[in-house]
Design a protein around this motif. Structure first.
Motif, PDB file in Angstrom:
ATOM      1  N   ARG A 351       0.948  -1.241  -0.006  1.00  0.00           N
ATOM      2  CA  ARG A 351       0.065  -0.087  -0.064  1.00  0.00           C
ATOM      3  C   ARG A 351       1.053   1.157   0.034  1.00  0.00           C
ATOM      4  O   ARG A 351       0.618   2.242  -0.798  1.00  0.00           O
ATOM      5  N   LEU A 352       1.873   1.157   0.783  1.00  0.00           N
ATOM      6  CA  LEU A 352       2.848   2.253   1.006  1.00  0.00           C
ATOM      7  C   LEU A 352       3.326   2.671  -0.406  1.00  0.00           C
ATOM      8  O   LEU A 352       3.475   3.797  -1.032  1.00  0.00           O
ATOM      9  N   GLN A 353       3.837   1.510  -1.144  1.00  0.00           N
ATOM     10  CA  GLN A 353       4.294   1.861  -2.516  1.00  0.00           C
ATOM     11  C   GLN A 353       3.355   2.325  -3.743  1.00  0.00           C
ATOM     12  O   GLN A 353       3.895   3.366  -4.265  1.00  0.00           O
ATOM     13  N   ARG A 354       2.090   1.770  -3.522  1.00  0.00           N
ATOM     14  CA  ARG A 354       0.939   2.377  -4.323  1.00  0.00           C
ATOM     15  C   ARG A 354       0.845   3.977  -4.016  1.00  0.00           C
ATOM     16  O   ARG A 354       0.638   4.847  -5.108  1.00  0.00           O
ATOM     17  N   LEU A 355       1.028   4.207  -2.875  1.00  0.00           N
ATOM     18  CA  LEU A 355       0.756   5.541  -2.343  1.00  0.00           C
ATOM     19  C   LEU A 355       1.746   6.567  -2.906  1.00  0.00           C
ATOM     20  O   LEU A 355       1.606   7.671  -3.598  1.00  0.00           O
ATOM     21  N   PHE A 356       2.981   6.067  -2.568  1.00  0.00           N
ATOM     22  CA  PHE A 356       4.119   6.827  -3.194  1.00  0.00           C
ATOM     23  C   PHE A 356       4.069   6.877  -4.602  1.00  0.00           C
ATOM     24  O   PHE A 356       4.572   8.153  -5.233  1.00  0.00           O
ATOM     25  N   ASP A 357       3.789   6.000  -5.476  1.00  0.00           N
ATOM     26  CA  ASP A 357       3.700   6.116  -7.003  1.00  0.00           C
ATOM     27  C   ASP A 357       2.663   7.274  -7.265  1.00  0.00           C
ATOM     28  O   ASP A 357       3.041   7.724  -8.452  1.00  0.00           O
ATOM     29  N   LEU A 358       1.584   7.225  -6.672  1.00  0.00           N
ATOM     30  CA  LEU A 358       0.689   8.265  -7.127  1.00  0.00           C
ATOM     31  C   LEU A 358       1.192   9.387  -6.669  1.00  0.00           C
ATOM     32  O   LEU A 358       0.994  10.451  -7.563  1.00  0.00           O
ATOM     33  N   HIS A 359       1.625   9.662  -5.574  1.00  0.00           N
ATOM     34  CA  HIS A 359       1.946  11.143  -5.445  1.00  0.00           C
ATOM     35  C   HIS A 359       3.243  11.508  -6.086  1.00  0.00           C
ATOM     36  O   HIS A 359       3.379  12.830  -6.501  1.00  0.00           O
ATOM     37  N   GLU A 360       4.148  10.639  -6.594  1.00  0.00           N
ATOM     38  CA  GLU A 360       5.021  10.995  -7.460  1.00  0.00           C
ATOM     39  C   GLU A 360       4.734  12.014  -8.549  1.00  0.00           C
ATOM     40  O   GLU A 360       5.566  12.929  -9.009  1.00  0.00           O
ATOM     41  N   GLU A 361       3.619  11.333  -9.001  1.00  0.00           N
ATOM     42  CA  GLU A 361       3.155  12.015 -10.186  1.00  0.00           C
ATOM     43  C   GLU A 361       2.852  13.546  -9.854  1.00  0.00           C
ATOM     44  O   GLU A 361       3.121  14.600 -10.686  1.00  0.00           O
ATOM     45  N   HIS A 362       2.260  13.844  -8.898  1.00  0.00           N
ATOM     46  CA  HIS A 362       1.764  15.002  -8.433  1.00  0.00           C
ATOM     47  C   HIS A 362       2.856  16.064  -8.265  1.00  0.00           C
ATOM     48  O   HIS A 362       2.874  17.238  -8.465  1.00  0.00           O
ATOM     49  N   ARG A 364       5.947  15.660  -9.269  1.00  0.00           N
ATOM     50  CA  ARG A 364       6.615  16.153 -10.611  1.00  0.00           C
ATOM     51  C   ARG A 364       5.791  17.284 -11.230  1.00  0.00           C
ATOM     52  O   ARG A 364       6.476  18.011 -11.846  1.00  0.00           O
ATOM     53  N   GLU A 365       4.544  17.078 -11.376  1.00  0.00           N
ATOM     54  CA  GLU A 365       3.737  17.909 -12.024  1.00  0.00           C
ATOM     55  C   GLU A 365       4.088  19.416 -11.367  1.00  0.00           C
ATOM     56  O   GLU A 365       4.328  20.458 -11.901  1.00  0.00           O
ATOM     57  N   ARG A 366       3.975  19.447  -9.936  1.00  0.00           N
ATOM     58  CA  ARG A 366       4.265  20.573  -9.249  1.00  0.00           C
ATOM     59  C   ARG A 366       5.644  21.332  -9.668  1.00  0.00           C
ATOM     60  O   ARG A 366       5.587  22.313  -9.820  1.00  0.00           O
ATOM     61  N   LEU A 367       6.656  20.500  -9.301  1.00  0.00           N
ATOM     62  CA  LEU A 367       7.894  20.865  -9.674  1.00  0.00           C
ATOM     63  C   LEU A 367       8.268  21.338 -11.145  1.00  0.00           C
ATOM     64  O   LEU A 367       8.720  22.322 -11.331  1.00  0.00           O
ATOM     65  N   HIS A 423      14.501  15.725  -8.824  1.00  0.00           N
ATOM     66  CA  HIS A 423      13.677  14.781  -8.204  1.00  0.00           C
ATOM     67  C   HIS A 423      12.791  15.299  -7.055  1.00  0.00           C
ATOM     68  O   HIS A 423      11.501  15.347  -6.900  1.00  0.00           O
ATOM     69  N   HIS A 424      13.863  16.079  -6.164  1.00  0.00           N
ATOM     70  CA  HIS A 424      13.119  16.736  -4.942  1.00  0.00           C
ATOM     71  C   HIS A 424      13.100  18.133  -5.185  1.00  0.00           C
ATOM     72  O   HIS A 424      12.813  19.037  -4.249  1.00  0.00           O
TER      73      HIS A 424
END
Ligand code: 5AD
Length: 432
Positions: A351-362, A364-367, A423-424
């Motif tokens: 679950r943690l991994q799915r959550l990180f994968d989803l957040h990663e897109e957001h 990236r988009e913001r940055l 990345h960050h």
């Protein structure tokens, strides 16, 4: 020969500030700080117990320090939240420890050393917060406590035990400390509290929004930040202060913990999914460009796949710029321990991994949205990975590494054109 000390710090900003207070106190007593524990007469471990195997970590560290103590005779003090939580048990299991001192006693280090106290874990009436004895480590930024402890009863959380009941500092004391920090060049101020927005001046009853506004209006405060806010304590005065003061950071860490109202109820978070989203919408309406960040706990006892789906859909809806997520970790003595066992570890990891994968897109988009823009950056020093570059942060808390005049005074705010999103972090070049 002067006495020397070494401090190791784990955990949150409050712990970091506590270490600066301990350090300031020792310097006033004539101690000198060393970065090598083998050179120290006094070794302090400032510990954290919010998650994971904090106690084991401390005991294994103490095991190694026992050897060192045989060689150097250094005194060892265990401070912070593990000290508060484990108390006397530390002295029993590791009798070579000289003293155990909880977070409420940071201001009382003097007495502990003078009287040879071994256990200081009660919460004294007078916390002795000496604003003038803080050994601030950053030349540009100062942490200022406005409220200690926490009166919420989130069922997973150890903080009410380790940091005690809420105590707000008087308005004028806080403002005086901010002024002193600014006078010393710390133009970025971060107000701290476990539930910072529950602040109420004990003398005037002024709330957090009033304090934010007053601090922002002090001469020389270039940036004003604060952490951590509780969603149920967000009010109009806080939002208005943020909206009306350009030097209050457009960054808000608003831990949601879960997107499922059922789980939130069992966590005793005091809001529902709908209420949280409504709060986010209110803030966005006032401050459209705000950068939201959050904390999530995955695998709270009884969390079903449907509950977790609700967390994912909430994340999708808010599109946080930053997100910190943790597997639920049962804390000794907290009510959630009685609710049930933690979720199967493999399911929680997945679950943690799915959550990180989803957040990663957001994220990236913001940055990526900063590319080509010129943004104000407060200069903090040379970049960590490339000393030919400078480093600082945007108003909304992103790290920017950039090419600029190496003679730029620390703490100044420069316009930086953003060329690339990493990345960050962001990269760019100072504009004239
Ligand atoms: N297990 C996992 N995460 C926790 N946190 C606090 N207590 C626990 C726990 N028992 C997380 C919360 C909080 C952050 C500081 O740590 O998400 O917001």
């Amino acid at each position: 020969m002067s006495q020397t000390y070494y401090i190791e710090t784990w955990g949150c900003q409050m712990n970091e500030l506590d270490s600066e207070r301990l350090s300031g106190n020792l310097k006033l007593r004539g101690y000198r700080r060393v970065d090598d524990e083998t050179q120290a007469n006094l070794i302090l471990l400032n510990t954290c117990s919010v998650r994971d195997k904090a106690e084991q970590k401390v005991f294994s560290r103490l095991g190694r320090l026992r050897e060192l103590k045989r060689e150097t005779g250094a005194k060892i003090g265990v401070c912070g939240c593990v000290a508060q939580q484990e108390g006397e048990r530390i002295l029993e299991r590791a009798p070579w420890v000289d003293f155990v001192m909880g977070p409420g006693n940071v201001g009382h280090l003097d007495e502990v050393l003078e009287h040879g106290t071994r256990l200081a874990v009660e919460f004294p009436e007078d916390r002795k917060y000496d604003a003038f004895a803080i050994d601030r480590t950053s030349p540009t930024k100062a942490w200022v406590t406005i409220i200690e402890g926490c009166n919420k009863n989130c069922t997973f959380c150890i903080v009410p035990t380790t940091r005690g009941r809420e105590v707000s500092r008087p308005f004028d004391d806080v403002l005086r400390e901010v002024r002193t920090a600014v006078d010393s060049g710390r133009v970025e101020i971060e107000l701290l509290g476990q539930t910072v927005n529950a602040y109420r001046c004990p003398i005037t009853g002024n709330d957090f929004g009033a304090l934010l506004a007053a601090a922002a209006e002090l001469e020389g405060v270039a940036r004003l930040r604060f952490t951590t806010s509780h969603p149920a304590e967000v009010n109009d005065s806080m939002i208005a202060a943020m909206r009306d003061h350009a030097n209050i950071s457009r960054y808000l860490h608003l831990p949601v913990q879960s997107g499922s109202s059922r789980v939130l109820r069992r966590m005793k978070r005091l809001y529902t999914r709908e209420k949280y989203l409504e709060t986010i919408a209110r803030i966005r309406a006032a401050i459209p460009e705000i950068h939201f960040s959050t904390d999530i706990i995955v695998g709270f006892p009884g969390e079903t796949e449907e509950d977790f789906q609700e967390t994912l859909s909430l994340i999708e809806e808010v599109r946080y710029g930053s997100l910190f997520a943790f597997k639920y970790s049962p804390r000794p003595g907290t009510p959630s321990v009685r609710i049930g066992p933690p979720l199967d570890d493999a399911i929680a990891s997945e679950r943690l991994q799915r959550l990180f994968d989803l957040h990663e897109e957001h994220k990236r988009e913001r940055l990526a949205s900063y590319r080509g823009r010129v943004v104000p950056v407060l200069v903090e020093g040379p970049s960590r990975n490339d000393a030919s570059m400078l480093s600082g942060r945007t108003d909304d808390f992103w790290v920017v590494n950039f090419h600029g005049d190496p003679a730029t005074p620390l703490g100044s705010i420069l316009g930086v054109r953003i060329d690339a999103a990493q990345h960050h972090t962001l990269r760019g070049e100072a504009v004239r």
